[in-house]
Scaffold this motif. Structure first.
Motif, short mmCIF file in Angstrom:
data_model
loop_
_atom_site.label_atom_id
_atom_site.label_comp_id
_atom_site.label_asym_id
_atom_site.label_seq_id
_atom_site.Cartn_x
_atom_site.Cartn_y
_atom_site.Cartn_z
N THR A 1 0.83 -1.20 0.00
CA THR A 1 0.00 0.00 0.00
C THR A 1 0.87 1.25 0.00
OG1 THR A 1 -1.67 -1.23 1.24
CG2 THR A 1 -1.92 1.16 1.17
N GLY A 2 1.94 1.24 0.80
CA GLY A 2 2.86 2.38 0.85
C GLY A 2 3.51 2.62 -0.49
N GLU A 3 3.97 1.53 -1.08
CA GLU A 3 4.64 1.60 -2.39
C GLU A 3 3.68 2.16 -3.45
OE1 GLU A 3 5.70 -1.95 -5.20
OE2 GLU A 3 7.00 -2.08 -3.44
N THR A 4 2.46 1.65 -3.45
CA THR A 4 1.47 2.07 -4.43
C THR A 4 1.08 3.54 -4.22
OG1 THR A 4 0.63 -0.18 -4.42
CG2 THR A 4 -0.75 1.46 -5.47
N THR A 5 0.93 3.93 -2.96
CA THR A 5 0.57 5.32 -2.66
C THR A 5 1.65 6.27 -3.16
OG1 THR A 5 -0.52 4.51 -0.68
CG2 THR A 5 -0.15 6.88 -0.80
N ARG A 6 2.91 5.90 -2.93
CA ARG A 6 4.02 6.76 -3.40
C ARG A 6 4.03 6.85 -4.92
NH1 ARG A 6 6.50 4.51 0.96
NH2 ARG A 6 7.46 2.83 -0.23
N THR A 7 3.84 5.72 -5.58
CA THR A 7 3.81 5.72 -7.05
C THR A 7 2.69 6.63 -7.55
OG1 THR A 7 4.58 3.45 -7.04
CG2 THR A 7 3.65 4.25 -9.10
N MET A 8 1.53 6.55 -6.93
CA MET A 8 0.38 7.36 -7.35
C MET A 8 0.66 8.85 -7.13
SD MET A 8 -1.69 5.55 -8.78
CE MET A 8 -2.85 4.25 -8.88
N GLU A 9 1.30 9.17 -6.03
CA GLU A 9 1.63 10.57 -5.77
C GLU A 9 2.60 11.12 -6.81
OE1 GLU A 9 2.79 10.47 -1.68
OE2 GLU A 9 0.70 10.50 -1.03
N LYS A 10 3.58 10.27 -7.17
CA LYS A 10 4.55 10.66 -8.20
C LYS A 10 3.85 10.92 -9.53
CE LYS A 10 8.72 8.30 -6.90
NZ LYS A 10 9.35 6.99 -7.12
N ILE A 11 2.93 10.04 -9.85
CA ILE A 11 2.20 10.19 -11.11
C ILE A 11 1.43 11.51 -11.11
CG2 ILE A 11 0.21 9.31 -12.42
CD1 ILE A 11 1.16 6.46 -11.65
N LYS A 12 0.74 11.78 -10.03
CA LYS A 12 -0.04 13.01 -9.92
C LYS A 12 0.84 14.25 -10.08
CE LYS A 12 -4.36 13.30 -7.54
NZ LYS A 12 -5.06 13.28 -6.27
N ALA A 13 2.03 14.19 -9.46
CA ALA A 13 2.95 15.33 -9.50
C ALA A 13 3.55 15.53 -10.89
CB ALA A 13 4.04 15.13 -8.46
N SER A 14 3.61 14.46 -11.68
CA SER A 14 4.28 14.55 -12.97
C SER A 14 3.36 15.01 -14.11
CB SER A 14 4.86 13.17 -13.35
OG SER A 14 3.80 12.32 -13.70
N VAL A 15 2.09 15.12 -13.82
CA VAL A 15 1.13 15.40 -14.88
C VAL A 15 1.11 16.86 -15.32
CG1 VAL A 15 -1.30 15.37 -15.49
CG2 VAL A 15 -0.35 13.53 -14.15
N LYS A 16 1.13 17.02 -16.65
CA LYS A 16 0.95 18.37 -17.21
C LYS A 16 -0.11 18.28 -18.29
CE LYS A 16 5.86 18.79 -16.89
NZ LYS A 16 6.58 17.79 -17.65
#
Ligand code: ADP
Ligand code: MG
Length: 138
Positions: free
Chosen positions: A59-74
């Protein structure tokens, strides 16, 4: 094409699907939802404490990945992320139905893809059972 659902499992293949999805969403002005499903742990011999620990790590790993994805979006108007637990294909299909997705985008292989030329088990279930169109990114 208002709503796009992307299935992401942390694999290279799903990263590629993600890039394609954002490209399309930018062009069409679609909203994007990224879903990642933490699979059920079928190892019955696991003790509950170990099962809980593994689940926590995933869950921690997935949450971090999702946060990264959100931050990378333009260039994409709306991005939502969603983490579910259970059978990946069922959860993705269920989410697609509930949000009335116009398109599901998935990678062709998963994290441990066996054969390069074969469609993964999750992506092939999505192609078979989804009520909307499915784009399998290769
Ligand atoms: N647990 C999951 N959560 C979200 N999407 C997934 C999940 N598992 C697979 N997918 C999607 O399906 C694609 C193909 O993976 P999969 O069918 O599991 O292949 P494999 O059988 O090689 O693991 C991935 O690139 C990803 O887009
Ligand atoms: Mg897989």
């Amino acid at each position: 094409m208002k709503k796009i659902l992307i299935a992401h499992d942390g694999s290279k293949s799903s990263d590629k699907a993600l890039r394609k999805a954002f490209e399309l969403a930018g062009k069409f002005g679609s909203s994007v939802t990224v879903i990642s499903v933490i699979p059920e742990l079928y190892l019955t011999e696991l003790m509950d404490i170990d099962r809980a620990r593994i689940l926590e790590t995933l869950t921690g790993e997935t949450t971090r990945t999702m946060e990264k994805i959100k931050a990378s979006v333009k260039d994409v108007r709306t991005v939502r992320t969603m983490i579910r637990q259970g059978n990946p294909a069922s959860e993705i299909l269920d989410a697609a139905k509930k949000m009335k997705a116009d398109l599901i985008i998935t990678g062709s292989q998963g994290r441990h893809g066996a054969e390069k030329f074969l469609l993964g088990s999750v992506s092939s279930k999505l192609v078979d059972y989804a009520e909307c169109s499915v784009l399998v990114v290769k």
